[in-house]
Every structure is written in C-alpha cells, then in structure tokens.
Design an enzyme around this catalytic site. Structure first.
Site: not given
Length: 316
Positions: A174, A234
């Site tokens: 990401s 995350y």
C-alpha cells in the site's frame, strides 16, 4: 476546476487506461509460461486475491488458491470453475500466521507440483474503516501482513523452480506504507533514512521497528511515537512489507541467471472489497492488474526490488 477535481479526473483517466490494458491479450511472443507453471496466491478466497488468481488462471497457469477457512477456499475454487471450466485451479488451506501451516503447505506443494514459479503474497487484514485509527488489533495486523509475508517468502524460496525466465514474488502492499511519502510518513528522520538506505537496511532493522511500535501500543505511548497517522497499524505493516521487498530483492539478486527470483511490491489502490467496507473507488478486476502484470512480465523487461501502482513505478 479545483485541485481535488483535477486529481479525480486524472485518477478516472488512469483507471480507464488500466481497464483497456486488461483487454489486450498477451501474445504468444510474450508467453514464457504454460499450464505447467504454478502460481500460489495467498488469501485468495475473495477480493483482490481471488481476482489475481482468476486472471492468472485465465492466462493459462495452474493456480493454487489458499485461505484459512477450508469451506471459503473450496467455494472460491468452485466459483472460478463455474465461470470457466477450463481454468486450472486448486486449493489448499493456509494460515500465514501459523508456521506449522506454512510447513504443511510447502510439503504439499513439493509433493503435488514439485515446486512453484510465482508467489503472490496477498493475505492481509485491516480493522479500520473511514476515519477510524484503532490499534486494538495491531499485533494481528503486523503478524499477518508483515510476518506472514516474510515467513511465507522464506519458506517458498527453496521451492521456487529454476528457470531462464526467473521466478516471481509479488507482495501486495500500500502507498500508506511509503517511508518517504509526503503524508503519513514516519516522523523519525533517522529511522526513515535507515529504512531508505539499501546499505543500512536489514531484517533486524525492520523487525526492531515494528517491535518498538507494538511495544508502544501495549504501553499506550504509540500516539507520541511518530508513526504514520492514518491506519497506523496497517501502514506500519505495509511499510515493513515494502522494506522487506527491497531487502529480499537485494539478497536474491546474487543468484545465477537460471535461479533468478524477481521480487516486487505493488499498491492495488482503494478497492471495493470487504477490507475497505466496499467503499473503494476501484473494482477488484482493475486493482489486480498490476499484480498479474508483475507476475507475467517478460524476463528481459523484469525489474526487482521496486514498488508499483497502476503498472508504474513509484517511490518507496
């Protein structure tokens, strides 16, 4: 037109380009693979992982889907075969957080196929949606997204089959995990520099960084630790994945031509999947494209240790 509107227009145009690229078939000249080549996609019973598996199988490879839940995995295989009976897809249970599960999976791959050619580390979790930023499940996020990717990679490398075209490892990551992003980056300049410097980057450094974060989560001081501000747990897990991608690419680059393994990571974007509460702006079909492309790109065009989004290299 405002800057936000311009950015939205650019994003929509690029999504249209990606959709067009997906419609262009690989010619025989570009096909280095056959149904004898085996691709493993972790966490592939739904979402991006399922779509990557579907597209790889559609290109003619043998694809192994994995999932923690056996029923969910078998249902995913059934759905793919229902769409297209000629797809060569198989399933095996796998929990990337469980070392014994990884060992059992590796034994099965060796016994069933003799090895593998492509590994897509897709298995991942995220417990925050919208503006949430809870770290209640930080240990699970780190152990799944980073340590699961690392342990799976280490276990599969000895099973990756020699080829003049090179084996492939593709890590789903990401942009939130960019060390030097303009937003959401580490506040600690020294740590940023260490993680950015290939001469200083080590597995110990990556592990120590996530360990410090987890310890601060446990003692309640993480908010003052200078960690990424958005989806902190995350983001930290994907920062570690990106760093590990670069580290492994460097280590594996020392191999001979017949034993090459290309390792890259990519950001699929904000995707309409369960992980985003289906609030994303990109369908899984388009989000999977870069991962499939990195898995199949010709060896003379292949790169290693890079980070991609929408088939374009971006900075770590």
């Amino acid at each position: 037109m405002t800057n936000k509107e311009k950015a939205r227009e650019r994003r929509e145009k690029r999504m249209q380009e990606i959709s067009l690229l997906r419609t262009i078939p690989y010619s025989d000249h570009h096909r280095w693979w056959s149904s004898e080549n085996v691709a493993v996609v972790t966490g592939s019973n739904r979402g991006i992982g399922l779509e990557i598996a579907r597209q790889l199988a559609g290109h003619g490879l043998t694809v192994v889907l994995t999932a923690r839940n056996v029923d969910a995995g078998l249902e995913a295989v059934k759905s793919l075969r229902h769409q297209e009976e000629v797809l060569k897809v198989d399933f095996h249970q796998l929990d990337v957080k469980d070392s014994s599960s990884i060992r059992e999976f590796g034994f099965w791959i060796k016994q069933t196929f003799g090895g593998l050619d492509i590994l897509v580390n897709n298995a991942g979790v995220n417990y925050n949606l919208g503006s949430d930023n809870s770290v209640e499940f930080a240990e699970t996020v780190i152990s799944t997204n980073y340590q699961g990717t690392k342990n799976m990679t280490k276990a599969m490398i000895p099973l990756m089959r020699p080829s003049p075209h090179g084996a492939r490892i593709v890590n789903v990551s990401s942009r939130l995990g960019r060390v030097n992003g303009r937003r959401n980056r580490l506040a600690n300049v020294e740590l940023r520099d260490q993680l950015s410097n290939p001469d200083l980057l080590t597995e110990e450094l990556i592990d120590r960084s996530v360990s410090i974060f987890i310890n601060q989560v446990k003692d309640g001081t993480w908010e003052s630790g200078g960690w990424p501000q958005t989806f902190t747990d995350y983001s930290m897990s994907k920062l570690a994945v990106n760093a590990y991608t670069r580290l492994m690419a460097k280590e594996l680059s020392r191999r001979g031509e017949e034993e090459k393994i290309y390792v890259n990571s990519f950001c699929p974007g904000w995707v309409k999947t369960a992980m985003t509460g289906y609030a994303g702006n990109m369908p899984p079909e388009d989000a999977a494209d870069t991962g499939v492309w990195l898995s199949l790109v010709l060896s003379e065009e292949a790169v290693t240790g890079k980070f991609f989004a929408e088939r374009r290299e971006i900075n770590f």
